[in-house]
Write a protein that holds these residues in place. Structure first.
Motif, PDB file in Angstrom:
ATOM      1  N   GLU A   1       0.578  -1.614  -0.158  1.00 44.02           N
ATOM      2  CA  GLU A   1      -0.063  -0.156   0.115  1.00 44.02           C
ATOM      3  C   GLU A   1       1.195   1.101   0.050  1.00 44.02           C
ATOM      4  N   LEU A   2       1.568   1.462   0.500  1.00 45.72           N
ATOM      5  CA  LEU A   2       2.534   2.121   1.063  1.00 45.72           C
ATOM      6  C   LEU A   2       3.939   2.083  -0.281  1.00 45.72           C
ATOM      7  N   SER A   3       4.557   1.316  -0.494  1.00 50.27           N
ATOM      8  CA  SER A   3       5.227   1.409  -1.595  1.00 50.27           C
ATOM      9  C   SER A   3       5.327   1.596  -3.023  1.00 50.27           C
ATOM     10  N   GLY A   4       4.224   0.212  -3.441  1.00 46.91           N
ATOM     11  CA  GLY A   4       3.604   0.289  -4.203  1.00 46.91           C
ATOM     12  C   GLY A   4       3.355   1.481  -5.556  1.00 46.91           C
ATOM     13  N   PRO A   5       2.431   2.853  -5.000  1.00 48.83           N
ATOM     14  CA  PRO A   5       2.100   3.607  -5.601  1.00 48.83           C
ATOM     15  C   PRO A   5       3.273   4.919  -5.999  1.00 48.83           C
ATOM     16  N   SER A   6       4.124   4.998  -4.575  1.00 47.77           N
ATOM     17  CA  SER A   6       5.329   5.458  -4.734  1.00 47.77           C
ATOM     18  C   SER A   6       5.830   4.881  -6.061  1.00 47.77           C
TER      19      SER A   6
ATOM     20  N   ALA B   1      16.625  18.211   3.535  1.00 50.51           N
ATOM     21  CA  ALA B   1      16.718  18.702   2.098  1.00 50.51           C
ATOM     22  C   ALA B   1      16.514  18.053   0.773  1.00 50.51           C
ATOM     23  N   ASN B   2      17.821  17.602   1.116  1.00 49.32           N
ATOM     24  CA  ASN B   2      18.116  16.352  -0.139  1.00 49.32           C
ATOM     25  C   ASN B   2      16.089  15.539  -0.566  1.00 49.32           C
ATOM     26  N   ARG B   3      15.794  15.202   0.826  1.00 51.20           N
ATOM     27  CA  ARG B   3      14.944  14.066   0.563  1.00 51.20           C
ATOM     28  C   ARG B   3      13.492  14.269   0.197  1.00 51.20           C
ATOM     29  N   ASP B   4      13.123  15.521   1.224  1.00 48.52           N
ATOM     30  CA  ASP B   4      11.995  16.098   0.259  1.00 48.52           C
ATOM     31  C   ASP B   4      11.856  16.994  -0.930  1.00 48.52           C
ATOM     32  N   LEU B   5      12.741  17.580  -0.924  1.00 45.52           N
ATOM     33  CA  LEU B   5      12.602  17.882  -2.741  1.00 45.52           C
ATOM     34  C   LEU B   5      12.907  17.188  -4.022  1.00 45.52           C
ATOM     35  N   LYS B   6      12.751  15.838  -3.759  1.00 43.20           N
ATOM     36  CA  LYS B   6      13.135  14.531  -4.553  1.00 43.20           C
ATOM     37  C   LYS B   6      11.026  14.426  -4.204  1.00 43.20           C
ATOM     38  N   ASN B   7      11.363  14.103  -2.917  1.00 37.86           N
ATOM     39  CA  ASN B   7       9.408  13.528  -2.484  1.00 37.86           C
ATOM     40  C   ASN B   7       9.164  14.951  -3.373  1.00 37.86           C
ATOM     41  N   ARG B   8       8.691  16.080  -3.276  1.00 34.51           N
ATOM     42  CA  ARG B   8       8.291  17.082  -3.586  1.00 34.51           C
ATOM     43  C   ARG B   8       7.530  17.127  -5.291  1.00 34.51           C
ATOM     44  N   LEU B   9       8.940  16.911  -6.014  1.00 33.38           N
ATOM     45  CA  LEU B   9       8.721  16.605  -7.292  1.00 33.38           C
ATOM     46  C   LEU B   9       7.920  15.552  -8.005  1.00 33.38           C
ATOM     47  N   VAL B  10       8.443  14.452  -7.209  1.00 26.84           N
ATOM     48  CA  VAL B  10       7.467  13.140  -7.551  1.00 26.84           C
ATOM     49  C   VAL B  10       6.221  13.281  -7.182  1.00 26.84           C
ATOM     50  N   GLY B  11       5.474  14.187  -5.630  1.00 25.20           N
ATOM     51  CA  GLY B  11       4.723  14.304  -6.390  1.00 25.20           C
ATOM     52  C   GLY B  11       4.189  14.152  -4.340  1.00 25.20           C
TER      53      GLY B  11
ATOM     54  N   VAL C   1       1.838  11.896  -3.644  1.00 24.11           N
ATOM     55  CA  VAL C   1       1.578  10.246  -2.978  1.00 24.11           C
ATOM     56  C   VAL C   1       3.829  10.217  -2.748  1.00 24.11           C
ATOM     57  N   ALA C   2       4.051  10.289  -2.999  1.00 27.66           N
ATOM     58  CA  ALA C   2       5.921  10.179  -2.639  1.00 27.66           C
ATOM     59  C   ALA C   2       5.557  10.573  -1.351  1.00 27.66           C
ATOM     60  N   GLU C   3       5.499  12.156  -0.492  1.00 24.87           N
ATOM     61  CA  GLU C   3       4.869  13.122   0.602  1.00 24.87           C
ATOM     62  C   GLU C   3       4.503  12.281   1.416  1.00 24.87           C
ATOM     63  N   THR C   4       3.373  11.434   1.376  1.00 22.34           N
ATOM     64  CA  THR C   4       2.793  11.059   1.994  1.00 22.34           C
ATOM     65  C   THR C   4       3.339   9.942   2.130  1.00 22.34           C
ATOM     66  N   ASN C   5       3.770   8.933   1.818  1.00 22.26           N
ATOM     67  CA  ASN C   5       3.927   7.563   1.912  1.00 22.26           C
ATOM     68  C   ASN C   5       4.858   7.034   2.756  1.00 22.26           C
ATOM     69  N   GLN C   6       5.928   8.681   2.167  1.00 17.92           N
ATOM     70  CA  GLN C   6       7.566   8.108   2.670  1.00 17.92           C
ATOM     71  C   GLN C   6       6.673   8.824   4.410  1.00 17.92           C
ATOM     72  N   ARG C   7       6.543   9.935   4.091  1.00 15.58           N
ATOM     73  CA  ARG C   7       6.020  10.202   6.202  1.00 15.58           C
ATOM     74  C   ARG C   7       4.854   8.963   6.640  1.00 15.58           C
ATOM     75  N   ARG C   8       3.976   8.604   6.766  1.00 19.10           N
ATOM     76  CA  ARG C   8       3.272   7.439   6.898  1.00 19.10           C
ATOM     77  C   ARG C   8       4.734   6.417   7.021  1.00 19.10           C
ATOM     78  N   TRP C   9       6.030   5.971   6.108  1.00 22.30           N
ATOM     79  CA  TRP C   9       6.633   4.871   6.391  1.00 22.30           C
ATOM     80  C   TRP C   9       7.414   5.322   7.535  1.00 22.30           C
ATOM     81  N   ASN C  10       8.500   6.403   7.794  1.00 17.45           N
ATOM     82  CA  ASN C  10       8.428   7.134   8.534  1.00 17.45           C
ATOM     83  C   ASN C  10       8.013   6.791   9.926  1.00 17.45           C
ATOM     84  N   GLU C  11       6.544   6.850  10.085  1.00 12.83           N
ATOM     85  CA  GLU C  11       6.257   7.040  11.381  1.00 12.83           C
ATOM     86  C   GLU C  11       5.479   5.217  11.782  1.00 12.83           C
TER      87      GLU C  11
END
Length: 244
Positions: free
Chosen positions: A114-119, A169-179, A181-191
């Protein structure tokens, strides 16, 4: 009610072979938690934080308990994604040699998919629809870690505030440009990582816990754990000053 909570804590710890020594006020002592960054295959090209250095760092921290960024199945079967060279070469052998307790902090199925597939799909779409952006992000990633490798003269530097800011900052920029879903799922993964750590800590009062996470998750996991009342969170960057 308070007595019942203390009894439950004792029984949980005893069931895992770690009955706690209680503090003077009757509360079980907090576990001491160290969150250690791993680099996956970058360990092989980073002399200041190669696999022997990672092994020596973990040995210095002397954990009773490990929390690992692998899935429950990977932990059970001792097989991981091939890029996670530190697990097969260092971490799993250390756990087995020490007879230590270990927990997995990556999600099991179906949450993993659920987290990795959409990302993953979002990254593939970026490669197809905006290849120049994807290429720029690869260049940024390579340059970031090349510069950090110069900064990393000690294992403690890998965990310092400057590294956290740069990697974050590197990770946040990557997630922002990917979209989103990447931002949300990365946050859920770390949680999920942080929650598994707190669950392990509740089972092991007074113990030393080393949590291993990929370097691009550590800075956020540290933030999520910073206000947790049930642990003593020790920053690895400050460990020489905080020892023993």
């Amino acid at each position: 009610m308070r007595l019942n909570r203390l009894l439950l804590t004792f029984l949980l710890a005893a069931s895992f072979g770690h009955a706690p020594a209680f503090a003077a006020d009757g509360e079980a002592p907090k576990p001491k938690v160290f969150v250690v960054s791993t680099l996956y295959k970058k360990h092989e090209t980073t002399p200041s934080y190669d696999l022997p250095t990672l092994r020596a760092l973990i040995e210095r921290l002397d954990p009773d308990v490990f929390v690992l960024d692998v899935t429950p199945t990977e932990l059970r079967e001792r097989t991981v994604w091939p890029g996670k060279v530190e697990y097969v070469q260092v971490v799993f052998p250390m756990i087995d040699a020490r007879g230590a307790t270990a927990y997995a902090s990556e999600p099991a199925e179906p949450l993993f998919a659920e987290l990795s597939g959409p990302s993953t799909a979002a990254h593939v779409a970026l490669e197809k629809e905006r290849p120049a952006v994807r290429a720029a992000l690869r260049d940024l990633d390579a340059a970031t870690y090349a510069a950090l490798a110069v900064h990393w003269r000690t294992p403690e530097a890998v965990h310092d505030a400057l590294t956290d800011r740069v990697v974050g900052a590197n990770r946040d920029l990557k997630n922002r440009l990917v979209g989103p879903v990447a931002e949300t799922n990365q946050r859920r993964w770390n949680e999920h990582h942080a929650q598994r750590l707190l669950e392990a800590a509740a089972r092991h009062p007074g113990q030393r816990i080393v949590m291993l996470v990929g370097i691009e998750s550590r800075y956020e996991v540290m933030r999520l754990l910073a206000d947790a009342s049930g642990i003593e969170l020790v920053d690895v960057a400050d460990w020489p000053a905080a020892a023993p």
